[in-house]
Design a protein around this motif. Sequence first.
Motif, mmCIF file in Angstrom:
data_model
loop_
_atom_site.group_PDB
_atom_site.id
_atom_site.type_symbol
_atom_site.label_atom_id
_atom_site.label_comp_id
_atom_site.label_asym_id
_atom_site.label_seq_id
_atom_site.Cartn_x
_atom_site.Cartn_y
_atom_site.Cartn_z
ATOM 1 N N ASN A 12 0.974 -1.106 -0.230
ATOM 2 C CA ASN A 12 -0.003 -0.131 -0.294
ATOM 3 C C ASN A 12 0.665 1.297 0.574
ATOM 4 O OD1 ASN A 12 0.640 -0.714 2.756
ATOM 5 N ND2 ASN A 12 -0.623 0.972 3.632
ATOM 6 N N LYS A 13 0.078 1.759 0.055
ATOM 7 C CA LYS A 13 0.628 3.682 -0.441
ATOM 8 C C LYS A 13 0.520 4.373 0.479
ATOM 9 C CE LYS A 13 3.386 2.657 -4.299
ATOM 10 N NZ LYS A 13 5.487 2.359 -3.787
ATOM 11 N N VAL A 14 1.155 5.395 1.699
ATOM 12 C CA VAL A 14 0.425 6.381 2.002
ATOM 13 C C VAL A 14 1.209 8.286 1.558
ATOM 14 C CG1 VAL A 14 0.445 5.380 3.658
ATOM 15 C CG2 VAL A 14 2.468 6.560 3.699
ATOM 16 N N PHE A 15 0.194 8.763 1.919
ATOM 17 C CA PHE A 15 0.757 10.956 1.577
ATOM 18 C C PHE A 15 1.403 11.392 2.366
ATOM 19 C CE2 PHE A 15 0.228 14.417 0.274
ATOM 20 C CZ PHE A 15 0.482 14.771 -0.356
ATOM 21 N N ASN A 16 3.006 11.133 2.615
ATOM 22 C CA ASN A 16 3.256 12.153 3.733
ATOM 23 C C ASN A 16 3.276 13.522 3.839
ATOM 24 O OD1 ASN A 16 5.224 12.445 5.811
ATOM 25 N ND2 ASN A 16 6.880 11.902 5.293
ATOM 26 N N GLY A 17 2.394 14.366 4.134
ATOM 27 C CA GLY A 17 2.291 15.433 4.345
ATOM 28 C C GLY A 17 3.245 17.156 5.109
ATOM 29 N N LYS A 18 3.363 15.372 6.271
ATOM 30 C CA LYS A 18 4.648 16.303 6.626
ATOM 31 C C LYS A 18 5.925 16.520 6.532
ATOM 32 C CE LYS A 18 5.708 13.803 10.722
ATOM 33 N NZ LYS A 18 7.184 13.683 10.323
ATOM 34 N N LYS A 19 6.432 16.687 5.058
ATOM 35 C CA LYS A 19 7.506 17.374 4.209
ATOM 36 C C LYS A 19 7.090 18.061 4.009
ATOM 37 C CE LYS A 19 7.664 13.371 1.294
ATOM 38 N NZ LYS A 19 8.824 12.403 0.494
ATOM 39 N N THR B 255 9.020 -0.965 15.109
ATOM 40 C CA THR B 255 8.256 -1.474 13.592
ATOM 41 C C THR B 255 9.482 -0.983 12.643
ATOM 42 O OG1 THR B 255 6.235 -0.177 14.233
ATOM 43 C CG2 THR B 255 6.251 -0.129 12.036
ATOM 44 N N LEU B 256 9.296 -1.881 11.573
ATOM 45 C CA LEU B 256 9.641 -2.383 10.500
ATOM 46 C C LEU B 256 9.598 -1.718 9.469
ATOM 47 C CD1 LEU B 256 11.996 -5.385 10.165
ATOM 48 C CD2 LEU B 256 12.978 -3.581 11.042
ATOM 49 N N MET B 257 9.746 0.070 9.301
ATOM 50 C CA MET B 257 9.248 0.360 7.369
ATOM 51 C C MET B 257 10.412 1.236 6.851
ATOM 52 S SD MET B 257 7.102 2.798 9.448
ATOM 53 C CE MET B 257 7.308 4.203 10.491
ATOM 54 N N SER B 258 9.450 1.897 5.813
ATOM 55 C CA SER B 258 10.294 2.690 4.805
ATOM 56 C C SER B 258 9.827 3.961 4.694
ATOM 57 C CB SER B 258 10.950 1.736 3.268
ATOM 58 O OG SER B 258 9.459 2.494 2.731
ATOM 59 N N TYR B 259 8.984 3.871 5.163
ATOM 60 C CA TYR B 259 8.362 5.126 5.404
ATOM 61 C C TYR B 259 8.436 6.271 6.510
ATOM 62 C CZ TYR B 259 4.567 8.663 6.461
ATOM 63 O OH TYR B 259 3.511 9.914 5.918
ATOM 64 N N SER B 260 9.092 7.720 5.974
ATOM 65 C CA SER B 260 9.709 8.635 6.322
ATOM 66 C C SER B 260 8.872 9.229 7.047
ATOM 67 C CB SER B 260 10.281 9.678 6.268
ATOM 68 O OG SER B 260 8.973 10.148 4.676
ATOM 69 N N GLY B 261 7.446 8.784 7.995
ATOM 70 C CA GLY B 261 6.538 9.699 8.842
ATOM 71 C C GLY B 261 6.817 8.651 9.798
ATOM 72 N N LEU C 140 -2.767 4.864 8.631
ATOM 73 C CA LEU C 140 -2.932 5.923 8.741
ATOM 74 C C LEU C 140 -5.066 5.642 8.049
ATOM 75 C CD1 LEU C 140 -0.625 7.923 6.520
ATOM 76 C CD2 LEU C 140 -1.209 8.912 9.469
ATOM 77 N N PRO C 141 -5.855 5.167 9.333
ATOM 78 C CA PRO C 141 -6.902 4.834 8.396
ATOM 79 C C PRO C 141 -7.539 5.665 8.608
ATOM 80 C CG PRO C 141 -6.595 4.198 11.131
ATOM 81 C CD PRO C 141 -5.312 4.597 10.349
ATOM 82 N N GLY C 142 -8.965 5.773 8.067
ATOM 83 C CA GLY C 142 -9.853 6.781 7.745
ATOM 84 C C GLY C 142 -11.012 6.131 7.042
ATOM 85 N N ALA C 143 -11.857 7.272 6.009
ATOM 86 C CA ALA C 143 -12.338 6.680 5.333
ATOM 87 C C ALA C 143 -12.552 5.908 3.996
ATOM 88 C CB ALA C 143 -13.393 8.051 5.268
ATOM 89 N N PRO C 144 -12.706 5.070 3.608
ATOM 90 C CA PRO C 144 -11.854 4.563 2.874
ATOM 91 C C PRO C 144 -10.904 5.553 0.993
ATOM 92 C CG PRO C 144 -13.855 3.213 3.028
ATOM 93 C CD PRO C 144 -13.823 4.149 3.980
ATOM 94 N N PRO C 145 -12.157 6.254 1.255
ATOM 95 C CA PRO C 145 -11.997 7.725 -0.361
ATOM 96 C C PRO C 145 -10.813 8.485 0.314
ATOM 97 C CG PRO C 145 -14.932 7.466 -0.207
ATOM 98 C CD PRO C 145 -13.136 6.980 1.411
ATOM 99 N N GLN C 146 -10.542 8.458 1.299
ATOM 100 C CA GLN C 146 -9.150 9.056 1.882
ATOM 101 C C GLN C 146 -8.293 8.793 2.864
ATOM 102 O OE1 GLN C 146 -11.967 12.983 2.382
ATOM 103 N NE2 GLN C 146 -12.145 12.180 3.833
ATOM 104 N N GLU D 44 -1.064 11.810 5.581
ATOM 105 C CA GLU D 44 -0.874 12.114 7.132
ATOM 106 C C GLU D 44 -0.662 13.336 7.151
ATOM 107 O OE1 GLU D 44 3.097 11.722 10.527
ATOM 108 O OE2 GLU D 44 2.571 10.319 8.903
ATOM 109 N N LEU D 45 -0.965 14.675 7.138
ATOM 110 C CA LEU D 45 -0.900 15.280 7.803
ATOM 111 C C LEU D 45 -1.336 16.071 9.642
ATOM 112 C CD1 LEU D 45 -4.116 17.110 5.855
ATOM 113 C CD2 LEU D 45 -1.636 16.847 5.225
ATOM 114 N N ASN D 46 -1.872 15.411 10.466
ATOM 115 C CA ASN D 46 -1.516 15.964 11.559
ATOM 116 C C ASN D 46 -1.215 14.701 12.679
ATOM 117 O OD1 ASN D 46 -3.790 15.047 11.417
ATOM 118 N ND2 ASN D 46 -4.900 17.108 12.328
ATOM 119 N N ILE D 47 -1.150 13.134 11.975
ATOM 120 C CA ILE D 47 -1.295 12.242 13.216
ATOM 121 C C ILE D 47 0.062 11.997 14.098
ATOM 122 C CG2 ILE D 47 0.648 10.782 11.862
ATOM 123 C CD1 ILE D 47 -2.764 9.923 12.837
#
Length: 528
Positions: free
Chosen positions: A398-405, A489-495, A500-506, A510-513
């Motif tokens: 899966n993919k995630v969106f790192n808005g913290k960057k 936790t082993l991950m390559s994600y930089s956040g 980052l659960p939420g309503a499936p369409p969105q 990660e904006l304020n996790i």
Amino acid sequence: NGYRWLFNQLATYEKSLNKKNKLKLILGHTAEKYDGEAIAISKDGVPSKPQYRYINTGYSTIQGNILYQRPIGDYGSRESYLSKANYAFDDKIFISASFRRDGSSKFPEKNRWGNFPSVGLAWDLTKESFFPRSADFNYLKLRASWGQVGNDRINPSEFVTLLSTGLISVFGNGDIQDGSTISEIKDPNLQWEVTTEYDLGFDFELFRKHVFGTVDAYYKLTTGALFNVPLSAGLGDNNNSMLTNAADISNMGIEFTLGYNSDASGRKKAISWNTLFTATFNRNRVENLGLGRPTNYGNLNNGEFATRVAPGQPIGVFWVYETDGIYQNKDEIANSAHLFGAQPGDFKIIDQNNDGSIDDDDRIYAGSYQPIAYFGWNTQLRWKNWDVNIDFLSNYGNKVFNGKKTVRYGGSYNVEYEVAVNRWTPDNPTNEYPRAFNGVPKPTDYFVESGSFLRLNNLSIGYQLKPRQAKRMGAKNLRFYVTAQNLFTLMSYSGFTAELPGAPPQAGIELNIYPTSRTILTGVQIQF
């Protein structure tokens, strides 16, 4: 004020027709209602001291005093008629069928009732004469099923257009008048969200039942999925969205479980080991859109959107611009298609359709928060008085969106260390991190990262005193333990976290996790 009542009745009939045929019938009815009401009243001129703050000590500047009177909470009612039949032949062939008729006040009267049947078949091959008798192959059961369920988990009165009240207007010589108006758009044809599932599988046991597992292949189709569709601000809706049966969504995959139980033979050993591994491989896809066109979601709180619901794609797929390095000078900008106001240090955006301009037609689909696979592993080990429990979980693909960057529009925020230190400057002509600016960043593949992870979710180690030792301390049983949750936790994600659960369409933005906490605790269990 609020109340809720629930009324259930079930009748069961069981009959052994003969030695090989058994029948069980269930009929039922259930009904529930939940309701509430809130009233708000406002007056001016209430004394400033807290002990004098009563409604009747003020005076009203508007006619009527009551600001609103409306239902509150998840109010409404449901009613269901239930039936089920189970048939067993020779304790080796099992047939189960059910039918339920559900009604919900959350839908308009013409769509209030839904019919949801199901049927399942299982065959225990172990009891057939042709099944091979072996210490290595102990049990095999085949299963098949089909069924439908309905979903009404939405807010009440989503199909009813309500008035916005408490609005004040001044007419003529300055008289103040109460007013109300319609300020929202509702779908008057809401109906049940229906999920239909097909399943084929089998259960097995091997090596004197020490090894066991299941395999299931499934296909689920949700028709008329209920979620909010964004509306144009020009339509005048206060919420800028409307709940509707927006899409048909499918999930297709295969599930495995494989376990080992050292105590399956019934003999207690000095070392006891139980373990279970689970895996699910799933493909999620939007099959159809009721509105006929892709819809944008994933609000980044800066006027931009990062996800989409589009036919042929996973729900909530990331919809972003593809980058190709960073502009190093003005000549590179002048000689390529670019966003308005581009400067050296900004991302080069690929002109996907080669029309010489950058707009929404140049965005790409860049994966979604829906994983390709889920994994889990749990193991329990006992040796003498010691016990150990280990629990891992994992997502993959899966993919995630790192808005913290980046800086978020409309406030002051911390910036990622690597962004602050390694950002583009004339003296640091990097192609990885853009320049610093306080504008509105466009959603690009720069923010989309891998959401795959492996987490040691729980580790627990315990020691239980022998009965005579516990008795000396005045207890029947006494156990000491240490437990660690979210140990690593082993991950390559930089956040902070890829979950980052939420309503499936969105989901997956990660904006304020807040960082996931690690907990280590120790304790004593005492039984007297």
